[in-house]
Design a protein around this motif. Structure first.
Motif, PDB file in Angstrom:
ATOM      1  N   ILE A   1     -90.211 -15.882 111.767  1.00 45.84           N
ATOM      2  CA  ILE A   1     -90.610 -17.018 112.583  1.00 45.84           C
ATOM      3  C   ILE A   1     -92.129 -17.072 112.577  1.00 45.84           C
ATOM      4  O   ILE A   1     -92.797 -16.109 112.942  1.00 45.84           O
ATOM      5  CB  ILE A   1     -90.049 -16.893 114.009  1.00 45.84           C
ATOM      6  CG1 ILE A   1     -88.516 -16.899 113.944  1.00 45.84           C
ATOM      7  CG2 ILE A   1     -90.566 -18.024 114.889  1.00 45.84           C
ATOM      8  CD1 ILE A   1     -87.827 -16.634 115.252  1.00 45.84           C
ATOM      9  N   VAL A   2     -92.639 -18.199 112.137  1.00 44.27           N
ATOM     10  CA  VAL A   2     -94.079 -18.381 112.014  1.00 44.27           C
ATOM     11  C   VAL A   2     -94.593 -19.077 113.267  1.00 44.27           C
ATOM     12  O   VAL A   2     -94.017 -20.059 113.737  1.00 44.27           O
ATOM     13  CB  VAL A   2     -94.413 -19.227 110.760  1.00 44.27           C
ATOM     14  CG1 VAL A   2     -95.897 -19.509 110.670  1.00 44.27           C
ATOM     15  CG2 VAL A   2     -93.909 -18.534 109.511  1.00 44.27           C
ATOM     16  N   GLN A   3     -95.682 -18.554 113.801  1.00 48.41           N
ATOM     17  CA  GLN A   3     -96.337 -19.117 114.979  1.00 48.41           C
ATOM     18  C   GLN A   3     -97.705 -19.628 114.549  1.00 48.41           C
ATOM     19  O   GLN A   3     -98.431 -18.937 113.835  1.00 48.41           O
ATOM     20  CB  GLN A   3     -96.486 -18.034 116.043  1.00 48.41           C
ATOM     21  CG  GLN A   3     -97.267 -18.456 117.250  1.00 48.41           C
ATOM     22  CD  GLN A   3     -97.403 -17.309 118.253  1.00 48.41           C
ATOM     23  OE1 GLN A   3     -96.618 -16.384 118.271  1.00 48.41           O
ATOM     24  NE2 GLN A   3     -98.440 -17.381 119.064  1.00 48.41           N
ATOM     25  N   GLN A   4     -98.034 -20.843 114.988  1.00 49.36           N
ATOM     26  CA  GLN A   4     -99.309 -21.427 114.577  1.00 49.36           C
ATOM     27  C   GLN A   4     -99.870 -22.261 115.716  1.00 49.36           C
ATOM     28  O   GLN A   4     -99.158 -23.053 116.328  1.00 49.36           O
ATOM     29  CB  GLN A   4     -99.028 -22.290 113.345  1.00 49.36           C
ATOM     30  CG  GLN A   4    -100.114 -23.172 112.900  1.00 49.36           C
ATOM     31  CD  GLN A   4     -99.656 -24.017 111.700  1.00 49.36           C
ATOM     32  OE1 GLN A   4     -98.661 -23.738 111.049  1.00 49.36           O
ATOM     33  NE2 GLN A   4    -100.393 -25.064 111.430  1.00 49.36           N
ATOM     34  N   GLU A   5    -101.158 -22.088 116.008  1.00 48.84           N
ATOM     35  CA  GLU A   5    -101.819 -22.939 116.990  1.00 48.84           C
ATOM     36  C   GLU A   5    -102.354 -24.156 116.238  1.00 48.84           C
ATOM     37  O   GLU A   5    -103.232 -24.053 115.396  1.00 48.84           O
ATOM     38  CB  GLU A   5    -102.953 -22.195 117.697  1.00 48.84           C
ATOM     39  CG  GLU A   5    -103.541 -22.994 118.826  1.00 48.84           C
ATOM     40  CD  GLU A   5    -104.494 -22.186 119.703  1.00 48.84           C
ATOM     41  OE1 GLU A   5    -104.927 -22.722 120.718  1.00 48.84           O
ATOM     42  OE2 GLU A   5    -104.800 -21.035 119.345  1.00 48.84           O
TER      43      GLU A   5
ATOM     44  N   ASN B   1    -104.135 -25.522 122.961  1.00 49.20           N
ATOM     45  CA  ASN B   1    -102.930 -25.550 123.788  1.00 49.20           C
ATOM     46  C   ASN B   1    -101.738 -26.255 123.148  1.00 49.20           C
ATOM     47  O   ASN B   1    -100.841 -26.717 123.855  1.00 49.20           O
ATOM     48  CB  ASN B   1    -103.219 -26.170 125.158  1.00 49.20           C
ATOM     49  CG  ASN B   1    -104.250 -25.381 125.924  1.00 49.20           C
ATOM     50  OD1 ASN B   1    -104.228 -24.158 125.906  1.00 49.20           O
ATOM     51  ND2 ASN B   1    -105.170 -26.082 126.568  1.00 49.20           N
ATOM     52  N   GLN B   2    -101.717 -26.379 121.834  1.00 47.01           N
ATOM     53  CA  GLN B   2    -100.547 -26.945 121.148  1.00 47.01           C
ATOM     54  C   GLN B   2    -100.062 -25.926 120.133  1.00 47.01           C
ATOM     55  O   GLN B   2    -100.765 -25.610 119.181  1.00 47.01           O
ATOM     56  CB  GLN B   2    -100.861 -28.268 120.458  1.00 47.01           C
ATOM     57  CG  GLN B   2     -99.621 -28.861 119.794  1.00 47.01           C
ATOM     58  CD  GLN B   2     -99.817 -30.301 119.380  1.00 47.01           C
ATOM     59  OE1 GLN B   2    -100.326 -31.105 120.161  1.00 47.01           O
ATOM     60  NE2 GLN B   2     -99.408 -30.621 118.175  1.00 47.01           N
ATOM     61  N   MET B   3     -98.846 -25.414 120.370  1.00 45.46           N
ATOM     62  CA  MET B   3     -98.284 -24.366 119.525  1.00 45.46           C
ATOM     63  C   MET B   3     -97.115 -24.902 118.712  1.00 45.46           C
ATOM     64  O   MET B   3     -96.375 -25.785 119.162  1.00 45.46           O
ATOM     65  CB  MET B   3     -97.797 -23.193 120.380  1.00 45.46           C
ATOM     66  CG  MET B   3     -98.901 -22.473 121.130  1.00 45.46           C
ATOM     67  SD  MET B   3    -100.150 -21.738 120.045  1.00 45.46           S
ATOM     68  CE  MET B   3     -99.185 -20.568 119.137  1.00 45.46           C
ATOM     69  N   LEU B   4     -96.953 -24.325 117.520  1.00 46.56           N
ATOM     70  CA  LEU B   4     -95.835 -24.644 116.644  1.00 46.56           C
ATOM     71  C   LEU B   4     -95.173 -23.336 116.245  1.00 46.56           C
ATOM     72  O   LEU B   4     -95.852 -22.389 115.829  1.00 46.56           O
ATOM     73  CB  LEU B   4     -96.327 -25.378 115.382  1.00 46.56           C
ATOM     74  CG  LEU B   4     -95.257 -25.693 114.348  1.00 46.56           C
ATOM     75  CD1 LEU B   4     -94.359 -26.822 114.849  1.00 46.56           C
ATOM     76  CD2 LEU B   4     -95.903 -26.072 113.027  1.00 46.56           C
ATOM     77  N   TYR B   5     -93.849 -23.267 116.399  1.00 48.25           N
ATOM     78  CA  TYR B   5     -93.049 -22.127 115.968  1.00 48.25           C
ATOM     79  C   TYR B   5     -92.031 -22.674 114.982  1.00 48.25           C
ATOM     80  O   TYR B   5     -91.417 -23.710 115.230  1.00 48.25           O
ATOM     81  CB  TYR B   5     -92.318 -21.495 117.156  1.00 48.25           C
ATOM     82  CG  TYR B   5     -93.238 -21.069 118.268  1.00 48.25           C
ATOM     83  CD1 TYR B   5     -93.822 -19.810 118.254  1.00 48.25           C
ATOM     84  CD2 TYR B   5     -93.532 -21.924 119.323  1.00 48.25           C
ATOM     85  CE1 TYR B   5     -94.681 -19.415 119.279  1.00 48.25           C
ATOM     86  CE2 TYR B   5     -94.380 -21.536 120.345  1.00 48.25           C
ATOM     87  CZ  TYR B   5     -94.949 -20.276 120.313  1.00 48.25           C
ATOM     88  OH  TYR B   5     -95.798 -19.893 121.324  1.00 48.25           O
ATOM     89  N   GLN B   6     -91.855 -21.969 113.858  1.00 45.86           N
ATOM     90  CA  GLN B   6     -90.917 -22.490 112.871  1.00 45.86           C
ATOM     91  C   GLN B   6     -90.250 -21.389 112.060  1.00 45.86           C
ATOM     92  O   GLN B   6     -90.774 -20.299 111.921  1.00 45.86           O
ATOM     93  CB  GLN B   6     -91.595 -23.485 111.947  1.00 45.86           C
ATOM     94  CG  GLN B   6     -92.658 -22.907 111.041  1.00 45.86           C
ATOM     95  CD  GLN B   6     -93.211 -23.939 110.084  1.00 45.86           C
ATOM     96  OE1 GLN B   6     -92.452 -24.668 109.455  1.00 45.86           O
ATOM     97  NE2 GLN B   6     -94.525 -23.990 109.957  1.00 45.86           N
TER      98      GLN B   6
END
Length: 177
Positions: free
Chosen positions: A38-42, A46-51
């Motif tokens: 699972i990749v986490q990216q800012e 304050n906006q996060m993306l998990y994929q």
């Protein structure tokens, strides 16, 4: 009993136990599934993306990239989408048509086509579909397989089989905060 007879019985007993374990699934000779990546990216302040990304095969053995992603916006709003990407030129996804999700227990869900969100000011890539799974994901069981049905411009339907492992990974992405 003779030594030869005891040896033969021992071998038959051992063989029987091995066959029993294989039928139970305990003695599988396959590797366990790989751990989810699972990749986490800012994306911005304050906006996060998990994929997570999975490669799936449809019933015609064509490969699809399934990208499940959760986005947390600065205002606290959360979305969970599924993007399906087929090989360019091999398939054209019909828009705007919902994605149908059917469990092996015959439960049916539909996910709204939100493909236009990818690039609102540009033409849609014909091999891509994006769907809102936010309202559906909590209703999916981690142990029941799914079939995704994706309509195409040719009138055919692409069917993707989704294993419980993939559903578990999607739910893990949804659980990230």
């Amino acid at each position: 009993m003779g030594c030869h007879v005891r040896k033969t019985l021992s071998w038959f007993l051992l063989l029987g136990v091995m066959v029993f374990l294989v039928f139970l699934g305990i003695g599988r000779f396959t590797a366990p599934p790989a751990a989810a990546l699972i990749v986490q990216q800012e994306e911005s302040a304050n906006q996060m993306l998990y994929q997570s990304r999975q490669t799936l095969k449809d019933r015609n053995e064509l490969s699809w990239q399934a990208i499940a992603f959760k986005r947390i916006y600065p205002n606290g709003e959360v979305s969970f989408k599924l993007r399906l990407v087929g090989f360019p030129g091999a398939v054209e996804v019909e828009h705007p048509h919902p994605l149908t999700l059917r469990t092996s227990l015959e439960q049916t869900f539909t996910a709204t086509d939100v493909t236009q969100e990818i690039s609102p000011d540009s033409p849609l890539a014909s091999n891509v579909g994006q769907y809102d799974l936010q309202p559906i994901l909590p209703q999916l069981s981690e142990v029941i397989p799914l079939q995704l049905s994706l309509p195409t411009t040719s009138g055919s339907t692409v069917v993707l089989d989704i294993s419980p492992d993939v559903i578990q990974e999607w739910q893990a992405v949804a659980a990230y905060t």
